[in-house]
Design an enzyme around this catalytic site. Structure first.
Site, PDB file in Angstrom:
ATOM      1  CG  ASP A  31      -2.070   0.938   1.144  1.00  0.00           C
ATOM      2  OD1 ASP A  31      -2.162   1.668   0.143  1.00  0.00           O
ATOM      3  OD2 ASP A  31      -2.900   0.957   2.069  1.00  0.00           O
ATOM      4  CG  ASP A  32      -0.235   4.943  -0.107  1.00  0.00           C
ATOM      5  OD1 ASP A  32      -0.991   4.532  -0.996  1.00  0.00           O
ATOM      6  OD2 ASP A  32      -0.549   5.838   0.694  1.00  0.00           O
ATOM      7  CB  CYS A  71      -6.459   2.857  -1.855  1.00  0.00           C
ATOM      8  SG  CYS A  71      -5.059   3.534  -0.953  1.00  0.00           S
ATOM      9  NE  ARG A  75      -6.219  -0.929  -1.911  1.00  0.00           N
ATOM     10  CZ  ARG A  75      -5.240  -1.542  -1.225  1.00  0.00           C
ATOM     11  NH1 ARG A  75      -5.369  -2.813  -0.917  1.00  0.00           N
ATOM     12  NH2 ARG A  75      -4.180  -0.872  -0.838  1.00  0.00           N
ATOM     13  CE  LYS A 125      -6.385   0.554   1.790  1.00  0.00           C
ATOM     14  NZ  LYS A 125      -5.412   1.632   1.545  1.00  0.00           N
ATOM     15  CG  HIS A 127     -10.013   1.101   0.594  1.00  0.00           C
ATOM     16  ND1 HIS A 127      -8.983   1.988   0.451  1.00  0.00           N
ATOM     17  CD2 HIS A 127     -11.103   1.860   0.878  1.00  0.00           C
ATOM     18  CE1 HIS A 127      -9.410   3.219   0.648  1.00  0.00           C
ATOM     19  NE2 HIS A 127     -10.710   3.167   0.907  1.00  0.00           N
ATOM     20  CB  SER A 152      -7.617   3.317   4.074  1.00  0.00           C
ATOM     21  OG  SER A 152      -6.258   3.642   4.223  1.00  0.00           O
ATOM     22  CG  HIS A 231      -2.104   4.126   3.551  1.00  0.00           C
ATOM     23  ND1 HIS A 231      -2.409   5.162   4.408  1.00  0.00           N
ATOM     24  CD2 HIS A 231      -2.870   4.330   2.444  1.00  0.00           C
ATOM     25  CE1 HIS A 231      -3.314   5.944   3.845  1.00  0.00           C
ATOM     26  NE2 HIS A 231      -3.615   5.463   2.648  1.00  0.00           N
ATOM     27  CG  ASP A 283      -2.131   0.813  -3.263  1.00  0.00           C
ATOM     28  OD1 ASP A 283      -0.939   1.156  -3.120  1.00  0.00           O
ATOM     29  OD2 ASP A 283      -3.037   1.221  -2.501  1.00  0.00           O
ATOM     30  CG  ASN A 284      -1.587   4.244  -4.608  1.00  0.00           C
ATOM     31  OD1 ASN A 284      -2.681   3.806  -4.248  1.00  0.00           O
ATOM     32  ND2 ASN A 284      -0.752   4.809  -3.755  1.00  0.00           N
ATOM     33  CE  LYS A 304      -2.768   7.642  -1.807  1.00  0.00           C
ATOM     34  NZ  LYS A 304      -2.920   7.153  -0.417  1.00  0.00           N
TER      35      LYS A 304
END
Length: 500
Positions: A31-32, A71, A75, A125, A127, A152, A231, A283-284, A304
């Site tokens: 995540d991130d 996010c 996903r 997660k 989301h 999140s 994240h 994810d990003n 991001k």
């Protein structure tokens, strides 16, 4: 014949042997996490020995993309093989009380594999929506088991979140109108607020039990682990807190890596490591507004929230002993391609819908060419009025629109923060990503060669946008505080009473 036997029909029998057992799949989703955050991608102080081992013994991608720089949309695309605009997971992300979620008529990887007898589980997660009576939870989307947080982990009152022992609080914007973050098992709240310092151990134990039980039943499995790490606000338990050289972000990353190590040890212990594809990505891009606690995009531009490379080009690793040879691929691929690839490897039927993903089996098992000709870049808030923001075709990337994002503020690059307002480019800005992955030097568009490239890009753009039917926005359906998960639903006053 299922599983590895089907490889024989694709001309790659030399790479494997026939097996009566279909392959297992473990999908790791950070995540991130930025392009430059892992040790194997060049970060000098990150401690990621387990992911580095997967990269050394597997296939590392240099040109792998998510579909959105935030996010929820990324996903949705990962699990469906379709751009988020088709499923309606836009603009932005879903919230604890969101009315919408991933539509139930969308087909997830889990729903593709279950008809073949796969056991399916997700830890971490989600989301992709909670909704009325949990209608959008993983157990409604093809997963047999779920242990995790439905959104999140920063979507709660930060004052109740202890990130690092001994009792060091998180810092950031707090929303005291939200319920404290819950831990759910399937459709039931197991703990509220969740104990973050013990969370990774819970995930590791749950995953180990799922894998072990599946092996004992001689049942192929699909395990999806979308981590909360890295994240913001980061957290880490006793085994990782203070153990990295990189501070809180590094500790969070180390804890994620430790969980990866535990999963790999379980695969080895149960004897299925050689019949399991492990795939890792993120994810990003990194949330640069958090500075040293926000991740690193390496040489890539911005992070991001933006459609520059730093927002959507991700680290990615594929590992499968005996099947995937160690190496590095510069072929273009995407999270969209995971569903059709797993379907082919398992011998599963593809959903009868417009898919945006392509099968990347040839990249994995032969280090061959990608079937992906182009990558489409949508902003956080896509619209039919403007359409896509950028297109990558081969080594060239053309920006038709650019815009900064608050997620990428604090960097010295003036194109990254939210003060870099929406701007149309006609002709589009075009970059050679092989010579200039940083997107620093736009190419002159008045040469015959670049004119030819631009014409090809515009053709791809027109063809793609003519095929795009925007789904109803699930985020635009709004929120209802009554939908926020509460372990004591009849209590008062809410949300503070939602603890048990």
């Amino acid at each position: 014949v299922s599983g590895l036997c089907c490889f024989a029909f694709f001309g790659i029998l030399l790479l494997c042997t026939c097996s009566a057992s279909p392959p297992n799949f473990v999908l790791l989703f950070a995540d991130d996490l930025g392009f430059g955050d892992l040790g194997c991608y060049g970060h000098p102080s990150s401690l990621t020995p387990n992911l580095d081992r997967l990269a050394a013994e597997g296939l590392r991608f240099t040109d792998f993309y998510s579909t959105c720089p935030v996010c929820s949309p990324s996903r949705a695309s990962l699990l469906t093989g379709r751009y988020q605009t088709r499923s309606g997971i836009y603009p932005g992300v879903l919230y604890p009380g969101s009315i919408g979620g991933l539509p139930l008529n969308e087909t997830t990887i889990a729903e593709v594999l279950r008809p073949l007898g796969y056991a399916t589980a997700v830890i971490g997660k989600w989301h992709l929506g909670l909704g009325h009576n949990g209608m959008f939870l993983p157990t409604k989307q093809g997963f047999d088991h779920f242990l995790g947080i439905p959104y999140s982990h920063d979507m709660g009152p930060c004052k109740n979140l202890t990130c690092f022992p001994p009792d060091i609080k998180c810092y950031g914007l707090c929303d005291i109108s939200n319920v404290v973050v819950p831990l759910m098992e399937n459709e039931v709240i197991k703990q509220q607020p969740v104990n973050f310092l013990d969370l990774e151990r819970s995930y590791s134990d749950f995953a180990a039990n799922f894998i072990t039980t599946s092996v004992e039943k001689k049942q192929p499995f699909f395990l999806y682990y979308p981590s909360h790490h890295t994240h913001y606000p980061q957290y880490a338990g006793i085994g990782a807190a203070g153990q990295s050289l990189r501070g809180p972000f590094g500790d969070s990353l180390l804890e994620f890596d430790n969980t990866v190590g535990h999963l790999m040890a379980t695969l080895e212990r149960t004897g299925v490591i050689n019949n399991t594809l492990v795939f890792f990505t993120s994810d990003n891009g990194p949330e640069l507004m958090r500075m040293s606690r926000g991740g690193n995009a390496g040489p890539l531009k911005c992070g991001k929230g933006t459609t520059y490379e730093g927002g959507m080009r991700e680290p990615a690793i594929a590992y499968w002993p005996g099947i995937i040879k160690p190496g590095v691929t510069h072929e273009m691929a995407s999270t969209l391609d995971i569903l059709p690839t797993l379907a082919r490897l398992a011998g599963a039927e593809l959903p009868q819908v417009m898919l945006d993903g392509v099968d990347m089996t040839d990249i994995l098992v032969k280090q061959g060419k990608s079937k992906r000709e182009a990558m489409i870049f949508y902003p956080v808030d896509p619209s039919e009025k403007y359409g896509l923001f950028a297109v990558r075709l081969g080594k060239y990337k053309a920006h038709f629109y650019t815009q900064g994002a608050f997620h990428s503020s604090t960097t010295p690059d003036k194109d990254c923060p939210e003060t870099a307002v929406f701007k149309a480019h006609d002709p589009p800005l075009i970059f050679d990503l092989e010579a200039d992955p940083c997107e620093h030097y736009a190419l002159p568009v008045d040469t015959p060669d670049i004119q030819s490239v631009l014409q090809q890009v515009k053709t791809v753009k027109e063809q793609f946008e003519s095929s795009m039917v925007f789904g109803e926005s699930q985020v635009a359906k709004g929120t209802d505080p009554n939908l926020e998960p509460c372990c004591n639903p009849e209590c008062s006053p809410k949300p503070s009473c939602c603890q048990c």
